[in-house]
Write a protein that holds these residues in place. Structure first.
Motif, PDB file in Angstrom:
ATOM      1  N   PRO A  26       0.811  -1.222   0.000  1.00 50.14           N
ATOM      2  CA  PRO A  26       0.000   0.000   0.000  1.00 50.14           C
ATOM      3  C   PRO A  26       0.843   1.269   0.000  1.00 50.14           C
ATOM      4  O   PRO A  26       0.326   2.360  -0.272  1.00 50.14           O
ATOM      5  CB  PRO A  26      -0.816  -0.119   1.298  1.00 50.14           C
ATOM      6  N   TYR A  27       2.133   1.124   0.312  1.00 51.16           N
ATOM      7  CA  TYR A  27       3.001   2.288   0.450  1.00 51.16           C
ATOM      8  C   TYR A  27       3.748   2.663  -0.831  1.00 51.16           C
ATOM      9  O   TYR A  27       4.363   3.721  -0.886  1.00 51.16           O
ATOM     10  CB  TYR A  27       4.007   2.067   1.577  1.00 51.16           C
ATOM     11  N   PHE A  28       3.745   1.806  -1.845  1.00 52.59           N
ATOM     12  CA  PHE A  28       4.438   2.213  -3.071  1.00 52.59           C
ATOM     13  C   PHE A  28       3.984   1.408  -4.288  1.00 52.59           C
ATOM     14  O   PHE A  28       3.469   0.291  -4.178  1.00 52.59           O
ATOM     15  CB  PHE A  28       5.963   2.127  -2.902  1.00 52.59           C
ATOM     16  N   VAL A  29       4.197   2.026  -5.428  1.00 49.35           N
ATOM     17  CA  VAL A  29       3.950   1.453  -6.746  1.00 49.35           C
ATOM     18  C   VAL A  29       5.253   1.513  -7.523  1.00 49.35           C
ATOM     19  O   VAL A  29       6.053   2.429  -7.328  1.00 49.35           O
ATOM     20  CB  VAL A  29       2.861   2.274  -7.485  1.00 49.35           C
ATOM     21  N   THR A  30       5.476   0.531  -8.384  1.00 44.19           N
ATOM     22  CA  THR A  30       6.641   0.570  -9.269  1.00 44.19           C
ATOM     23  C   THR A  30       6.161   0.481 -10.711  1.00 44.19           C
ATOM     24  O   THR A  30       5.234  -0.279 -11.022  1.00 44.19           O
ATOM     25  CB  THR A  30       7.615  -0.580  -8.958  1.00 44.19           C
ATOM     26  N   SER A  31       6.795   1.262 -11.588  1.00 44.11           N
ATOM     27  CA  SER A  31       6.412   1.278 -13.005  1.00 44.11           C
ATOM     28  C   SER A  31       7.658   1.236 -13.875  1.00 44.11           C
ATOM     29  O   SER A  31       8.726   1.696 -13.484  1.00 44.11           O
ATOM     30  CB  SER A  31       5.597   2.537 -13.315  1.00 44.11           C
ATOM     31  N   VAL A  32       7.509   0.677 -15.067  1.00 42.72           N
ATOM     32  CA  VAL A  32       8.595   0.654 -16.056  1.00 42.72           C
ATOM     33  C   VAL A  32       8.050   1.172 -17.374  1.00 42.72           C
ATOM     34  O   VAL A  32       6.860   1.046 -17.667  1.00 42.72           O
ATOM     35  CB  VAL A  32       9.193  -0.756 -16.238  1.00 42.72           C
ATOM     36  N   SER A  33       8.950   1.730 -18.185  1.00 45.08           N
ATOM     37  CA  SER A  33       8.478   2.470 -19.348  1.00 45.08           C
ATOM     38  C   SER A  33       9.414   2.348 -20.532  1.00 45.08           C
ATOM     39  O   SER A  33      10.586   1.986 -20.400  1.00 45.08           O
ATOM     40  CB  SER A  33       8.332   3.953 -18.960  1.00 45.08           C
ATOM     41  N   ARG A  34       8.883   2.710 -21.683  1.00 44.08           N
ATOM     42  CA  ARG A  34       9.704   2.813 -22.880  1.00 44.08           C
ATOM     43  C   ARG A  34      10.709   3.962 -22.775  1.00 44.08           C
ATOM     44  O   ARG A  34      11.557   4.113 -23.640  1.00 44.08           O
ATOM     45  CB  ARG A  34       8.810   3.026 -24.104  1.00 44.08           C
ATOM     46  N   ASP A  35      10.608   4.800 -21.738  1.00 37.97           N
ATOM     47  CA  ASP A  35      11.604   5.854 -21.555  1.00 37.97           C
ATOM     48  C   ASP A  35      12.870   5.331 -20.890  1.00 37.97           C
ATOM     49  O   ASP A  35      13.765   6.089 -20.535  1.00 37.97           O
ATOM     50  CB  ASP A  35      11.033   7.035 -20.760  1.00 37.97           C
ATOM     51  N   ALA A  36      12.939   3.993 -20.730  1.00 33.92           N
ATOM     52  CA  ALA A  36      14.134   3.306 -20.200  1.00 33.92           C
ATOM     53  C   ALA A  36      14.329   3.491 -18.706  1.00 33.92           C
ATOM     54  O   ALA A  36      15.429   3.283 -18.191  1.00 33.92           O
ATOM     55  CB  ALA A  36      15.400   3.737 -20.953  1.00 33.92           C
ATOM     56  N   THR A  37      13.274   3.854 -17.967  1.00 28.75           N
ATOM     57  CA  THR A  37      13.413   4.017 -16.525  1.00 28.75           C
ATOM     58  C   THR A  37      12.512   3.054 -15.755  1.00 28.75           C
ATOM     59  O   THR A  37      11.473   2.621 -16.233  1.00 28.75           O
ATOM     60  CB  THR A  37      13.058   5.447 -16.057  1.00 28.75           C
ATOM     61  N   VAL A  38      12.979   2.737 -14.525  1.00 23.89           N
ATOM     62  CA  VAL A  38      12.165   2.073 -13.510  1.00 23.89           C
ATOM     63  C   VAL A  38      11.893   3.128 -12.448  1.00 23.89           C
ATOM     64  O   VAL A  38      12.832   3.721 -11.913  1.00 23.89           O
ATOM     65  CB  VAL A  38      12.902   0.873 -12.893  1.00 23.89           C
ATOM     66  N   ARG A  39      10.639   3.383 -12.146  1.00 20.75           N
ATOM     67  CA  ARG A  39      10.298   4.449 -11.202  1.00 20.75           C
ATOM     68  C   ARG A  39       9.530   3.889 -10.006  1.00 20.75           C
ATOM     69  O   ARG A  39       8.703   2.990 -10.159  1.00 20.75           O
ATOM     70  CB  ARG A  39       9.492   5.564 -11.879  1.00 20.75           C
ATOM     71  N   LEU A  40       9.838   4.465  -8.851  1.00 21.65           N
ATOM     72  CA  LEU A  40       9.196   4.099  -7.590  1.00 21.65           C
ATOM     73  C   LEU A  40       8.337   5.284  -7.171  1.00 21.65           C
ATOM     74  O   LEU A  40       8.800   6.427  -7.152  1.00 21.65           O
ATOM     75  CB  LEU A  40      10.271   3.815  -6.542  1.00 21.65           C
ATOM     76  N   THR A  52       5.318  10.451  -4.036  1.00 26.11           N
ATOM     77  CA  THR A  52       6.559  11.086  -4.475  1.00 26.11           C
ATOM     78  C   THR A  52       7.277  10.144  -5.437  1.00 26.11           C
ATOM     79  O   THR A  52       7.210   8.922  -5.292  1.00 26.11           O
ATOM     80  CB  THR A  52       7.482  11.406  -3.288  1.00 26.11           C
ATOM     81  N   GLU A  53       7.979  10.720  -6.391  1.00 23.78           N
ATOM     82  CA  GLU A  53       8.605   9.941  -7.458  1.00 23.78           C
ATOM     83  C   GLU A  53      10.093   9.750  -7.210  1.00 23.78           C
ATOM     84  O   GLU A  53      10.787  10.657  -6.748  1.00 23.78           O
ATOM     85  CB  GLU A  53       8.401  10.666  -8.797  1.00 23.78           C
ATOM     86  N   HIS A  54      10.574   8.550  -7.503  1.00 23.96           N
ATOM     87  CA  HIS A  54      12.014   8.264  -7.431  1.00 23.96           C
ATOM     88  C   HIS A  54      12.389   7.396  -8.626  1.00 23.96           C
ATOM     89  O   HIS A  54      11.760   6.363  -8.874  1.00 23.96           O
ATOM     90  CB  HIS A  54      12.355   7.519  -6.134  1.00 23.96           C
ATOM     91  N   ILE A  55      13.384   7.826  -9.420  1.00 25.73           N
ATOM     92  CA  ILE A  55      13.863   7.008 -10.534  1.00 25.73           C
ATOM     93  C   ILE A  55      14.815   5.964  -9.956  1.00 25.73           C
ATOM     94  O   ILE A  55      15.909   6.291  -9.498  1.00 25.73           O
ATOM     95  CB  ILE A  55      14.555   7.869 -11.605  1.00 25.73           C
ATOM     96  N   ASN A  56      14.383   4.722  -9.971  1.00 23.41           N
ATOM     97  CA  ASN A  56      15.152   3.662  -9.328  1.00 23.41           C
ATOM     98  C   ASN A  56      16.328   3.209 -10.188  1.00 23.41           C
ATOM     99  O   ASN A  56      17.367   2.809  -9.678  1.00 23.41           O
ATOM    100  CB  ASN A  56      14.249   2.469  -9.015  1.00 23.41           C
TER     101      ASN A  56
END
Length: 760
Positions: A26-40, A52-56
Motif C-alpha cells: 500500500p506504500y508504493f507502486v513501481t512502473s517501467v516504461s519505454r523511456d528506459a526508466t524504472v520508477r518508484l 513522491t517519485e524516485h527514478i530507481n
C-alpha cells in the motif's frame, strides 16, 4: 457488495508509454516504461492520495516488464526485478541511486525481455527470443524452449510448475523444465497471465477474451467484453479479475460478468496490477501516466481531481476506425442517454446537436449512469491517419512474408526515422535483422518522411512490387542503399500534441492563480495569445499555409513563452519550452524577434536557466529548440553567430546524461552544425565539433544517437584534406568508428562505418 473504483492519483513523470506496473505494498507502486526508466512512487501514509517519485534505475532501451520479490532478512525492502530491450534482467533494491550497481544481473536472453514473474523463490522470464527462463538463486535453472514465437506472458505456480503464454497462441504448463500440457484455447497471441486466489490461473490475449483455467489447464470460464486486444490481467483478493487493453479500458469481472469499466484517456492501457493487501489497482498507459484506483472512499482523490479525470476521458478523441463507420444522420441525439444500458461497458454513440460532434458514452451498471468517454473523430480515408493496433499512423503498408499467409502490417509516421520504424517492425514480427536496410529504404521511397541523406535508387527490380507489399524472399536490389554522407538537409524534431501542451500550460497557470501568484501567472490576454499560438502552429502543417500570415500570433506567443521560461518555477517550464521548440521550426521570428528587454529568444533561452542540469527534460527541450532553429535562414544565422557558446552550453548540460531524448537532441544539433559547417567550408569549426561527435561514437549504446553522430562525422570528412588529417591524427577516428560498429550491431551503422573509412 464491493463498491466502484475511483481514481486515487495520476502519477506523471514518465516520458514514454508505461509498459509495466506492480503494486506490492500500500506504500508504493513501481512502473517501467519505454523511456528506459524504472520508477518508484512512494507515499508516507497508506491512505494518502499523493505520491513522491524516485527514478530507481535507467537502462539503455525500452523497459517492458517488472516483478517484485517480497522482503527477506537479507533484503528487508524487497527487490525490484526488471527487463527489457537490452536483454538484461536487473535486480535492484527499492530506492536505489542511479550510480548504484544492480544486486544481480540475469543474463541469457538474446532478445527483448517482455514478461517477468516470481513466486516461491523462483523467477521466470519470457522473451521475444521464443524462450522462457526459470531462475533460482540468481542463476538459470531451466531454459523453456518449445514455443514457435515470442513468449509474451509468464507465471510461477509453485516451486516446480510454471506457465507460459506465447504469440503462437498457445499456453504451456511446465514442470521441472518439461512441458506437461499444451493449451490451445486462445485464437490469437496470449498476452497476460495471473494466479487465481483459490488455485488455477487466468489468461488474456489479442483475441479479446479473458479465460480462467484450473491448475491442470482445463478451461473453466471465458469472459467477453473487451473490444480489442487485452494486454494484462490480475486477480483481486476477492477472487474478482481486472483486465486492461487496447480499447482504452480496465474492466472488473465478478462471477463471469463485467461489473465496472474504467475508461482511460489513452489509446492503450498496457498493464494493470493489484495491491493484495487492500484491493487497490494501478494501471500504466500509452499516455505516459501511472494511475491508482481504489474502492475505498477515503482513498479517492478530491472532487476536483475526480472531475479532472472524468473530463480528460470525455475530452479524448476516439478515431472512427475504432468504432466503425459513423453516419451522423443515423445516430440518436442526447435523449438516448435517458434509456438505461443493457450491461456494464456498453458503448453507444450520440449526436451532439449543439456542437455537431459525435460522442461515445459508456454505461456503468454499478453507478446506473452513462459517462462521456470521448469524441469520435474521422480518421479514415486518403491523406488521413490510418489505424493499426488501436494507434494512428500516416502509413500502414502490407508485408507478405510467405505465399498464402496473411500480410503483416508495417505502420509508420512521417515524423519518425524510417530505419527505426523498420527495426520496430522486424522485432515485433521476429523477422531477420538483415532485412533492415531494404525495409527502411522502402519507407524512405514510399512515405516521404524525414530521412537522413538522399535516396539513390536505380531502376530495376523492386522487391515491394506495384502494390506496396514487400516480399522478403525477393532478391534485394543492387546499390539500393540510401546515400547518407554528406548530409545536406537540416533535421528538425517537431512531433507534438498541441492540445496536450496547451492544457498543461493552462493547468499550471491555474495552480499559480490558486496560489495567488498573479504577477507571474498568465493574464486573460496572454491566455488568449496561447490559444492563438497553438492555432497558428497547427496551421503551419497545412499545405495551404502561407509564410508570414501568422506573424502577430507568433510574436505574441513568443512574449508569453518568454514569461513562462523566465518567471515560472523550473519544474513548470516544460510546456513553455515545448512550445518554443515548435515555434523555432515554424517561423523566422523565433530567431529575430526581441520579446524581452531587447533580447532575442535564443539569448533568453541561454540565460533563463533552461540548461540547468538538475532539470534534464528542460535541457532536452532547449536543445531541441536549437535543433529546430536550423529550419529557417534567420535561425541558421543565429546558430552560426552563437556557435561556440551553444556548443559549450549543450556539452556541459548533457554531460553524463542518461536521458535518451536529450542524447538524440544533442546528436541532431551536432549533425545540423556539421551540415552548416560543410556548406560554408568552415574548417576550424569542423575541428571544434569533432570531439563531441567522436565521444558519442566511442561510448554511446543508443543506436539512433550513434547513427546521427556518425552521419555528422562523415559529413565533416567530405571537407578539405586538413579535416581528414586532423580526424586521423588527433582523434583516431578509425578506431572510434570501429568501436561504434562493434558496439551497435545494426546494418546501417556498419554501412556508415564502411563509408567513413572510405573517406579516410
Amino acid at each position: 457488495m464491493a463498491g466502484i473504483y475511483k481514481i486515487t492519483a495520476a502519477l506523471q513523470g514518465h516520458e514514454d508509454d508505461v509498459r509495466g506496473v506492480i503494486f506490492p505494498s500500500p506504500y508504493f507502486v513501481t512502473s517501467v516504461s519505454r523511456d528506459a526508466t524504472v520508477r518508484l512512487w512512494k507515499r508516507e501514509d497508506s491512505e494518502a492520495t499523493t505520491f513522491t517519485e524516485h527514478i530507481n534505475s535507467t537502462g539503455s532501451g525500452f523497459i517492458n516488464s517488472v516483478t517484485f520479490i517480497l522482503p527477506t532478512e537479507e533484503h528487508p525492502k524487497g527487490l525490484i526485478v526488471s527487463g527489457g530491450q537490452d536483454t538484461i534482467i536487473e535486480v535492484r533494491e527499492p530506492e536505489s541511486k542511479g550510480t548504484d550497481d544492480a544486486k544481480h544481473l540475469l543474463l541469457g536472453h538474446t532478445h527483448n525481455v517482455c514478461a517477468l514473474d516470481n513466486y516461491a523463490g523462483i523467477i521466470i522470464s519470457g522473451s521475444w527470443d521464443g524462450t522462457a527462463r526459470v531462475w533460482k538463486n540468481w542463476e538459470s535453472q531451466y531454459i523453456l524452449d518449445g514455443h514457435d514465437q515470442g513468449v509474451l506472458a509468464v507465471l510461477v505456480l509453485s516451486e516446480t510448475d510454471v506457465v507460459t503464454g506465447s504469440a503462437d497462441k498457445t499456453i504451456r504448463i511446465w514442470r521441472n523444465g518439461k512441458v506437461i500440457k499444451k493449451i490451445e484455447g486462445h485464437t490469437d497471441c496470449v498476452r497476460g497471465l495471473c494466479r487465481m486466489p483459490n488455485g488455477g490461473f487466468a489468461s488474456c490475449g489479442n483475441d479479446g477474451t479473458v479465460r480462467i483455467w484450473s491448475s491442470d489447464g482445463d478451461q473453466l470460464q471465458e469472459l467477453h467484453g473487451h473490444t480489442a486486444f487485452i494486454y494484462s490481467v490480475a486477480a483481486l483478493p476477492s477472487g474478482e479479475l481486472v483486465s486492461a487493453g487496447e480499447d482504452r479500458t480496465v474492466r472488473v469481472w465478478r462471477d463471469g460478468d463485467c461489473v465496472q469499466t474504467i475508461t482511460h484517456p489513452a489509446i492503450s492501457v498496457w498493464s494493470v496490477a493489484v495491491c493484495s493487501q487492500n484491493g487497490d489497482i494501478v494501471t500504466g498507459a500509452s499516455d505516459r501516466i501511472v494511475r491508482v484506483f481504489s474502492r475505498e472512499k477515503k482513498r479517492w482523490a478530491d472532487e476536483e481531481a475526480l472531475q479532472a479525470f472524468d473530463n480528460s476521458v470525455a475530452a479524448s478523441s476516439i478515431p472512427s476506425a475504432q468504432v466503425g463507420d459513423v453516419k451522423k444522420a443515423d445516430l440518436p441525439d442526447a435523449s438516448a442517454l435517458k434509456t438505461p444500458g443493457r450491461k456494464d461497458g456498453q458503448v453507444i454513440m450520440v449526436r451532439n446537436d449543439n456542437t455537431g460532434a459525435v460522442e461515445a458514452w459508456v454505461w456503468s451498471q454499478e453507478a446506473r449512469s452513462w459517462s462521456n468517454v470521448g469524441t469520435v473523430v474521422d480518421a479514415v480515408g486518403s491523406n488521413r491517419k490510418q489505424m493499426f493496433e488501436g494507434k494512428e499512423y500516416d502509413y500502414v503498408f502490407d508485408v507478405d512474408i510467405q505465399e498464402g499467409a496473411p500480410a503483416l502490417k508495417l505502420p509508420y509516421n512521417a515524423s519518425e526515422n524510417p530505419f527505426e520504424a523498420a527495426r520496430r517492425f522486424l522485432e515485433a514480427n521476429e523477422l531477420p535483422i538483415s532485412y533492415l536496410d531494404t525495409v527502411g529504404q522502402f519507407i524512405v521511397k514510399n512515405a516521404g518522411g524525414v530521412s537522413l541523406g538522399t535516396q539513390e535508387r536505380p531502376a530495376g527490380s523492386d522487391p515491394w512490387g506495384m502494390e506496396n507489399r514487400y516480399r522478403p524472399d525477393a532478391p534485394p536490389p543492387q546499390q539500393a542503399k540510401p546515400k547518407r554522407i554528406p548530409q545536406k538537409s537540416y533535421l528538425s524534431i517537431t512531433a507534438a500534441s498541441l492540445p496536450t501542451i496547451q492544457n498543461k500550460v493552462n493547468e499550471l497557470n491555474k495552480e499559480l492563480l490558486d496560489k495567488g501568484e498573479k504577477g507571474v501567472a498568465l493574464n486573460p490576454d496572454e491566455a488568449s495569445a496561447l490559444a492563438k499560438l497553438c492555432g497558428s502552429l497547427q496551421a503551419v502543417a497545412s499545405p495551404s499555409y502561407k509564410a508570414g500570415t501568422h506573424n502577430a500570433s507568433f510574436s505574441g506567443g513568443l512574449e508569453l513563452i518568454s514569461k513562462i521560461i523566465t518567471s515560472w518555477q523550473p519544474q513548470s517550464r516544460l510546456p513553455g519550452l515545448d512550445l518554443l521548440r515548435l515555434v523555432a521550426a515554424a517561423t523566422p521570428l523565433a530567431a529575430t524577434y526581441e520579446p524581452m528587454n531587447g533580447l532575442k529568444i535564443g539569448d533568453i533561452l541561454e540565460t533563463s536557466g533552461a540548461f540547468d542540469i538538475s532539470h534534464p527534460n528542460n535541457v532536452m527541450l532547449a536543445t531541441r529548440t536549437f535543433v529546430n532553429l536550423f529550419q529557417t535562414e534567420e535561425g541558421r544565422d543565429y546558430m552560426n553567430s552563437r556557435f561556440e557558446q551553444i556548443i559549450q552550453l549543450v556539452e556541459k548540460a548533457s554531460a553524463g546524461t542518461t536521458n535518451r531524448n536529450l542524447k538524440i537532441a544533442k546528436a541532431t544539433l551536432l549533425l545540423n552544425y556539421a551540415v552548416l559547417i560543410t556548406s560554408e567550408g568552415a574548417i576550424d569549426r569542423a575541428i571544434t565539433i569533432f570531439e563531441p561527435l567522436i565521444n558519442i561514437a566511442k561510448n554511446e549504446i543508443d543506436s539512433e544517437t550513434t547513427f546521427r553522430a556518425l552521419v555528422g562525422l562523415g559529413t565533416l570528412l567530405t571537407l578539405q584534406k586538413e579535416v581528414r588529417e586532423a580526424a586521423l591524427s588527433v582523434y583516431d577516428i578509425r578506431q572510434s568508428v570501429t568501436e561504434a560498429e562493434v558496439r551497435v550491431k545494426e546494418p546501417r551503422i556498419k554501412d556508415l562505418a564502411t563509408d567513413i573509412r572510405g573517406l579516410l
